[in-house]
Design a protein around this motif. Structure first.
Motif, mmCIF file in Angstrom:
data_model
loop_
_atom_site.group_PDB
_atom_site.id
_atom_site.type_symbol
_atom_site.label_atom_id
_atom_site.label_comp_id
_atom_site.label_asym_id
_atom_site.label_seq_id
_atom_site.Cartn_x
_atom_site.Cartn_y
_atom_site.Cartn_z
ATOM 1 N N SER A 1 0.866 -1.189 0.000
ATOM 2 C CA SER A 1 0.000 0.000 0.000
ATOM 3 C C SER A 1 0.894 1.228 0.000
ATOM 4 C CB SER A 1 -0.904 0.023 1.239
ATOM 5 O OG SER A 1 -1.824 -1.056 1.217
ATOM 6 N N ALA A 2 0.351 2.326 -0.520
ATOM 7 C CA ALA A 2 1.115 3.576 -0.570
ATOM 8 C C ALA A 2 0.168 4.753 -0.416
ATOM 9 C CB ALA A 2 1.899 3.678 -1.876
ATOM 10 N N ARG A 3 0.664 5.823 0.213
ATOM 11 C CA ARG A 3 -0.154 7.044 0.348
ATOM 12 C C ARG A 3 0.762 8.222 0.640
ATOM 13 N NH1 ARG A 3 -1.294 7.872 5.941
ATOM 14 N NH2 ARG A 3 -0.683 6.087 7.234
ATOM 15 N N PHE A 4 0.174 9.421 0.451
ATOM 16 C CA PHE A 4 0.863 10.665 0.778
ATOM 17 C C PHE A 4 0.511 11.055 2.201
ATOM 18 C CE2 PHE A 4 0.287 10.934 -3.870
ATOM 19 C CZ PHE A 4 1.610 11.072 -4.247
ATOM 20 N N VAL A 5 1.470 11.647 2.895
ATOM 21 C CA VAL A 5 1.231 12.103 4.277
ATOM 22 C C VAL A 5 1.816 13.498 4.424
ATOM 23 C CG1 VAL A 5 1.179 9.799 5.298
ATOM 24 C CG2 VAL A 5 3.361 10.983 5.056
ATOM 25 N N ASP A 6 1.165 14.307 5.283
ATOM 26 C CA ASP A 6 1.662 15.635 5.615
ATOM 27 C C ASP A 6 2.502 15.516 6.884
ATOM 28 O OD1 ASP A 6 0.405 16.954 3.519
ATOM 29 O OD2 ASP A 6 -1.490 17.004 4.638
ATOM 30 N N LEU A 7 3.760 15.866 6.803
ATOM 31 C CA LEU A 7 4.667 15.776 7.956
ATOM 32 C C LEU A 7 5.390 17.086 8.140
ATOM 33 C CD1 LEU A 7 6.269 12.257 7.382
ATOM 34 C CD2 LEU A 7 4.506 12.861 9.030
ATOM 35 N N LYS A 8 5.496 17.481 9.399
ATOM 36 C CA LYS A 8 6.297 18.654 9.705
ATOM 37 C C LYS A 8 7.774 18.275 9.657
ATOM 38 C CE LYS A 8 2.695 20.619 12.651
ATOM 39 N NZ LYS A 8 2.356 21.070 14.012
ATOM 40 N N THR A 9 8.609 19.277 9.726
ATOM 41 C CA THR A 9 10.048 19.044 9.658
ATOM 42 C C THR A 9 10.503 18.134 10.799
ATOM 43 O OG1 THR A 9 10.325 21.241 8.725
ATOM 44 C CG2 THR A 9 12.310 20.155 9.564
ATOM 45 N N ASN A 10 11.300 17.121 10.447
ATOM 46 C CA ASN A 10 11.871 16.155 11.411
ATOM 47 C C ASN A 10 10.800 15.343 12.159
ATOM 48 O OD1 ASN A 10 14.481 16.997 10.773
ATOM 49 N ND2 ASN A 10 14.425 18.634 12.313
ATOM 50 N N GLU A 11 9.566 15.390 11.705
ATOM 51 C CA GLU A 11 8.523 14.589 12.375
ATOM 52 C C GLU A 11 8.553 13.179 11.797
ATOM 53 O OE1 GLU A 11 3.680 14.626 13.105
ATOM 54 O OE2 GLU A 11 4.648 16.226 11.963
#
Length: 450
Positions: free
Chosen positions: A80-90
């Motif tokens: 499975s694959a998806r896009f994720v929103d991550l903050k810097t170094n999270e």
């Protein structure tokens, strides 16, 4: 020093089993480590292929509208694959175990054991995560198929291990079993030889170095057999060779006695007759000692039920008539034992003769069975036997006094004959102080049959 309760070969077999178990465990551990590393390499390869597919397909443009990424066949079966929103170094997940970083791509292991890759795409503020499908994302049919595949894999693994273990076990067990049989055969040969079968020989057609041990034993056995034969021939020849001139001396003594009236000559002839009697008795004892020490039962004799009191009384009547000493029997009339009468006679006769020779006025013969232990005891009121000399008196011709008189000191073979008879009967002789003040000689034997 405490010896192990297990003998050599059980310990050896146990060691083999433990070695096989340890080998299997270690092999499985190493295989699992290798498999995990290889599976991670396969995952990195597949995840990078999927990442290239996402970049080439320009799926990043739809990331804001559709975070989940539809993968092509056959990757959609396992990944499975998806896009994720991550903050810097999270981190992508806090419960994951970080594995490694390759080309700025981070690899993790999820709680359920699946692997995951976190990667950044150029010109996109979102990260892409690619991971092995979770059980919650699979259908029941897929889960059943995976379980079946896992069970088959484990079964194959254990079958392989079982076959390897069986092969190793048989490879090691067969030569060890053969070695054990050969050692047991050697032990059996030694035991038979020790029991008196001097003709026994060990099989020399065995593996090294046991063949050298067997050859050494056979060489020793042949030397002992020849030595015993020479001893037996010597012991049988001496009485015959000595008695012939002894008979001539007796004849000459009788002729001189008839023709001479000189008192000094007659006294000398009396001494000569006494010496002849001693020599005859010595010859008889040598013959008895030789026969009882043969490594076989006396031919023609068997073990019998013997009423012990009647047997001892018959021996006492024959031996004690010429002695003016009080002899008491403390033997129950109903006491019966199973014994070889020849060995029993030699034992009791020499006990009684020893007591008659050394006792002053009183002799006591006792016999009883307590807790399946037979004890035959002869006591006297003589001077006794010092503790330090109690082993010496059983050595042929060893006497504690310097006398060679059969009246006072005996000829030095009586007690050795008694000990040899006791050994043949499977018992032992103990010497102690008597309640009468002299020595006590006891024959002790464990009764195995009744």
């Amino acid at each position: 020093m405490n010896k192990s309760s297990l003998s050599l070969f059980p310990r050896l077999y146990l060691g083999i089993v433990l070695t096989v178990i340890l080998s299997i465990t270690l092999t499985r551990f190493v295989v699992e480590i290798y498999s995990e590393r290889e599976e991670l390499n396969f995952f990195i390869r597949d995840a990078n292929y999927i990442l290239d597919y996402i970049e080439d397909s320009q799926l990043a443009e739809t990331a804001a509208k559709q975070p989940n990424i539809r993968l092509p066949f056959p990757f959609n079966i396992e990944f499975s694959a998806r896009f994720v929103d991550l903050k810097t170094n999270e981190q992508v997940c806090t419960a994951c175990e970080f594995l490694k970083t390759v080309d700025n791509q981070h690899y993790y292991e999820l709680e359920e054991g699946e692997r995951m890759m976190q990667a950044k795409l150029a010109g996109l503020n979102r990260d892409v995560i690619i991971y092995e499908k979770l059980d919650s994302e699979r259908s029941s049919e897929e889960l059943s198929a995976m379980d079946a595949e896992m069970d088959i894999g484990q079964l194959i693994f254990f079958l392989q291990i079982a076959v390897i273990s069986l092969f190793l076990g048989l490879t090691i067990y067969r030569p060890i079993k053969k070695l054990q049989a050969q050692i047991k055969a050697l032990i059996h040969s030694h035991r038979l030889f020790g029991e008196g079968n001097l003709t026994i020989k060990a099989d020399e057609n065995i593996q090294k170095p046991l063949d050298e041990l067997a050859a050494s034993f056979n060489e020793m056995a042949r030397a002992i057999e020849e030595n015993v034969k020479e001893r037996d021939i010597f012991a049988q020849a001496i009485p015959h060779e000595v008695r012939t001139p002894l008979s001539r001396i007796q004849l000459a003594s009788g002729l001189i006695r008839k023709k001479s009236q000189d008192l000094d000559v007659l006294v000398l002839l009396d001494d000569l007759d006494s010496y002849i009697v001693d020599i005859n008795e010595l010859i008889g004892q040598i013959v008895e000692f030789s026969r009882v020490n043969e490594h076989k039962d006396i031919e023609g004799e068997q073990y019998q039920n013997i009423k012990l009191r009647a047997f001892v009384e018959s021996r006492v009547r024959m031996l004690a008539n010429a002695h003016n000493k009080s002899l008491v029997l403390a033997i129950d009339n109903g006491l019966e034992i199973i014994a070889n009468p020849i060995y029993l006679r030699l034992l009791i006769d020499n006990f009684i003769k020893n007591a008659l020779n050394h006792g002053k006025e009183q002799i006591k013969v006792s016999a009883f069975i307590i807790n399946k232990q037979l004890t035959i005891e002869v006591e006297d009121d003589g001077v006794g036997v010092p503790v330090n000399d109690r082993a010496t008196i059983f050595i042929p011709f060893a006497r504690l006094d310097k006398s060679r008189s059969r009246i006072t000191g005996g000829l030095g073979l009586g007690l050795p004959i008694a000990k040899a008879a006791a050994d043949k009967m499977g018992g032992e002789i103990k010497v102690s102080d008597s309640a009468l003040g002299g020595a006590s000689f006891s024959f002790i034997q464990i009764i195995h049959h009744k």
